[in-house]
Design a protein around this motif. Structure first.
Motif, PDB file in Angstrom:
ATOM      1  N   GLU A 142       0.836  -1.200   0.000  1.00 20.64           N
ATOM      2  CA  GLU A 142       0.000   0.000   0.000  1.00 20.64           C
ATOM      3  C   GLU A 142       0.880   1.264   0.000  1.00 20.64           C
ATOM      4  O   GLU A 142       0.583   2.244  -0.675  1.00 20.64           O
ATOM      5  CB  GLU A 142      -0.941  -0.036   1.219  1.00 20.64           C
ATOM      6  N   ARG A 143       1.974   1.212   0.744  1.00 21.66           N
ATOM      7  CA  ARG A 143       2.920   2.341   0.763  1.00 21.66           C
ATOM      8  C   ARG A 143       3.422   2.614  -0.639  1.00 21.66           C
ATOM      9  O   ARG A 143       3.499   3.765  -1.077  1.00 21.66           O
ATOM     10  CB  ARG A 143       4.083   1.986   1.698  1.00 21.66           C
ATOM     11  N   THR A 197       2.539   6.183  -2.584  1.00 26.17           N
ATOM     12  CA  THR A 197       3.625   7.120  -2.890  1.00 26.17           C
ATOM     13  C   THR A 197       3.831   7.225  -4.400  1.00 26.17           C
ATOM     14  O   THR A 197       4.134   8.302  -4.911  1.00 26.17           O
ATOM     15  CB  THR A 197       4.949   6.713  -2.198  1.00 26.17           C
ATOM     16  N   THR A 198       3.613   6.122  -5.117  1.00 24.79           N
ATOM     17  CA  THR A 198       3.714   6.180  -6.583  1.00 24.79           C
ATOM     18  C   THR A 198       2.659   7.136  -7.141  1.00 24.79           C
ATOM     19  O   THR A 198       2.963   7.984  -7.991  1.00 24.79           O
ATOM     20  CB  THR A 198       3.533   4.769  -7.203  1.00 24.79           C
ATOM     21  N   ALA A 199       1.436   7.030  -6.627  1.00 28.46           N
ATOM     22  CA  ALA A 199       0.351   7.901  -7.105  1.00 28.46           C
ATOM     23  C   ALA A 199       0.646   9.364  -6.769  1.00 28.46           C
ATOM     24  O   ALA A 199       0.433  10.262  -7.590  1.00 28.46           O
ATOM     25  CB  ALA A 199      -0.973   7.456  -6.490  1.00 28.46           C
ATOM     26  N   ALA A 200       1.146   9.619  -5.559  1.00 28.93           N
ATOM     27  CA  ALA A 200       1.421  11.003  -5.146  1.00 28.93           C
ATOM     28  C   ALA A 200       2.564  11.596  -5.968  1.00 28.93           C
ATOM     29  O   ALA A 200       2.527  12.760  -6.359  1.00 28.93           O
ATOM     30  CB  ALA A 200       1.751  11.046  -3.648  1.00 28.93           C
ATOM     31  N   ARG A 201       3.573  10.779  -6.254  1.00 32.38           N
ATOM     32  CA  ARG A 201       4.698  11.269  -7.076  1.00 32.38           C
ATOM     33  C   ARG A 201       4.229  11.566  -8.489  1.00 32.38           C
ATOM     34  O   ARG A 201       4.661  12.550  -9.097  1.00 32.38           O
ATOM     35  CB  ARG A 201       5.837  10.243  -7.089  1.00 32.38           C
ATOM     36  N   ASP A 256      -6.966   6.845  -0.135  1.00 37.42           N
ATOM     37  CA  ASP A 256      -7.585   7.447  -1.318  1.00 37.42           C
ATOM     38  C   ASP A 256      -8.159   8.829  -0.995  1.00 37.42           C
ATOM     39  O   ASP A 256      -8.140   9.724  -1.842  1.00 37.42           O
ATOM     40  CB  ASP A 256      -8.675   6.526  -1.880  1.00 37.42           C
ATOM     41  N   ARG A 257      -8.638   9.012   0.230  1.00 37.66           N
ATOM     42  CA  ARG A 257      -9.131  10.345   0.627  1.00 37.66           C
ATOM     43  C   ARG A 257      -7.987  11.352   0.645  1.00 37.66           C
ATOM     44  O   ARG A 257      -8.161  12.518   0.263  1.00 37.66           O
ATOM     45  CB  ARG A 257      -9.796  10.274   2.012  1.00 37.66           C
ATOM     46  N   VAL A 258      -6.813  10.910   1.090  1.00 36.46           N
ATOM     47  CA  VAL A 258      -5.642  11.797   1.065  1.00 36.46           C
ATOM     48  C   VAL A 258      -5.278  12.134  -0.376  1.00 36.46           C
ATOM     49  O   VAL A 258      -5.032  13.299  -0.719  1.00 36.46           O
ATOM     50  CB  VAL A 258      -4.433  11.137   1.775  1.00 36.46           C
ATOM     51  N   LEU A 259      -5.263  11.105  -1.214  1.00 35.84           N
ATOM     52  CA  LEU A 259      -4.875  11.332  -2.613  1.00 35.84           C
ATOM     53  C   LEU A 259      -5.828  12.317  -3.297  1.00 35.84           C
ATOM     54  O   LEU A 259      -5.415  13.106  -4.151  1.00 35.84           O
ATOM     55  CB  LEU A 259      -4.819  10.004  -3.378  1.00 35.84           C
TER      56      LEU A 259
END
Ligand code: PLP
Length: 372
Positions: free
Chosen positions: A290-291, A295-299, A354-357
């Motif tokens: 999950e990490r 992090t891949t999505a955020a980057r 997902d809420r953070v993203l």
């Protein structure tokens, strides 16, 4: 009455000193305000597994009795799992208590204590109650502790060094090999505390890489601190431990706890977790996947995420925690993590993440760029 208090008590950071006038977001020790999701304290989003809950319930029937203050059964299980002697282990009410005991043990007569910066505020907070001088060494560009700079900071007055590995709030991590190279340069008179609160969440642990127990065997000045709060998700019952080189150091550190006792429920909960290690290991593998996903999505959105080997991630974010709060999410930022301009967000369940993203997407650095 204030004039009777030790002055340094007034300067403790909000983690230790919750003031009602502080915004809720800066008071990680308190319950999240109604309806807010707490991603600010690096807690596990999951309850203990049913088998552990059962053992805790049974322990409740014995709370009329004092605990085994040395936690001998728990220490025996830990010794077994770690491949060290039970006499080398000291337990505490969370590793925070052991950090405090270490600082109390070493921080006298103007002793210098070297800490990374930004890092876990407890080191400095504990030191502020002693005569010790805190020397702050900035972390390296990748957010891991700058081991060479820490070694270079040693003087005749240095008695204790904290290596937060992985480092909180940045998440950077050093392997046991890198630590060994560092330790080889440290004078044996200087105690090195390896704070490994997040060790069991690292890829190294999940993939079976060597841990720091070999370092404890090789370097008598090393003390490893671990906790049941993060990987085992027992932050609310308070149980941590230190692994030292030998019985005599363990006894001294135990004495520095000044008679503090573990509680019966925490002892049983921790033992039960070790008995069901495989279930927790499965959770760790899932957390690592999950990490990587988050992090891949955020980057991909353009965020400059520090490499993280923990259950949180950290990045520059000029708007601070406010946009998260507006979305019902508590995260930490700025001075509360010793890192102005940055926020630290704990991983939660995939839905939490997902809420953070979604917040990150709304503020994405790449958004301003024209579509290709
Ligand atoms: C969470 C944490 C600890 C310890 O927490 P306890 O709940 O007191 O065991 C220690 N060090 C670091 C860096 C942490 O993030």
């Amino acid at each position: 009455m204030d004039h009777r208090l030790n002055d340094s008590l007034q300067e403790l950071p909000p983690l230790m000193w919750s003031r009602p006038d502080q915004p809720a977001i800066e008071r990680p020790g308190l319950a999240a305000p109604e309806g807010k999701l707490r991603l600010s304290a690096n807690e596990s989003p999951y309850s203990p597994i049913p088998a552990v809950l059962e053992r805790m319930q049974l322990a409740c029937t014995r709370v009329n009795r004092y605990p085994d203050i040395t936690g001998s059964a728990l220490r025996a299980s830990l010794a077994d799992r770690l491949g060290v002697g039970a006499e080398q282990i000291v337990i505490g009410s969370g590793s925070s208590e052991l950090i405090h005991a270490l600082v109390a043990a070493f921080g006298a007569d103007g002793a210098e204590i070297i800490v990374p910066y930004p890092s876990f505020p407890m080191y400095t907070a504990s030191a502020s109650l002693t005569d010790a001088q805190v020397v702050r060494v900035p972390v390296a560009a990748d957010g891991a502790v700058d081991l060479q700079a820490m070694a270079d900071g040693i003087t005749d007055a240095t008695r204790l060094i904290f290596i937060c590995n992985p480092n909180n709030p940045t998440g950077g991590f050093h392997s046991a090999d890198a630590l060994s190279e560092f330790l080889a340069q440290i004078p044996p008179r200087v105690c090195v505390a390896l704070d490994e609160a997040y060790w069991e969440l690292t890829d190294a642990f999940v993939n079976g890489a060597p841990d720091s127990m070999g370092l404890v065997r090789q370097y008598p000045n090393v003390i490893v601190l671990r906790t049941f709060s993060k990987f085992y998700g027992l932050a609310g019952v308070r149980m941590g431990y230190a692994v030292t080189c030998c019985a005599s150091v363990a006894e001294r550190l135990g004495a520095a706890r000044m008679g503090a006792m573990p509680n019966v429920i925490a002892l049983e909960a921790a033992s039960a977790c070790l008995d069901h290690f495989d279930a927790y290991m499965e959770r760790a593998r899932e957390a690592a996947r999950e990490r990587s996903r988050v992090t891949t999505a955020a980057r991909a959105l353009g965020y400059d995420i520090y490499p993280t080997q923990t259950n949180f991630y950290c990045f520059p974010f000029a708007p601070g925690p406010q946009p998260f709060l507006e979305a019902g999410l508590l995260v930490r930022g700025g001075d509360s993590i010793q890192f102005p301009g940055h926020v630290r967000v704990s991983f939660g369940t995939p839905e939490d993440n997902d809420r953070v993203l979604a917040v990150l997407r709304a503020h994405a650095p790449l958004q301003a760029q024209p579509a290709l």
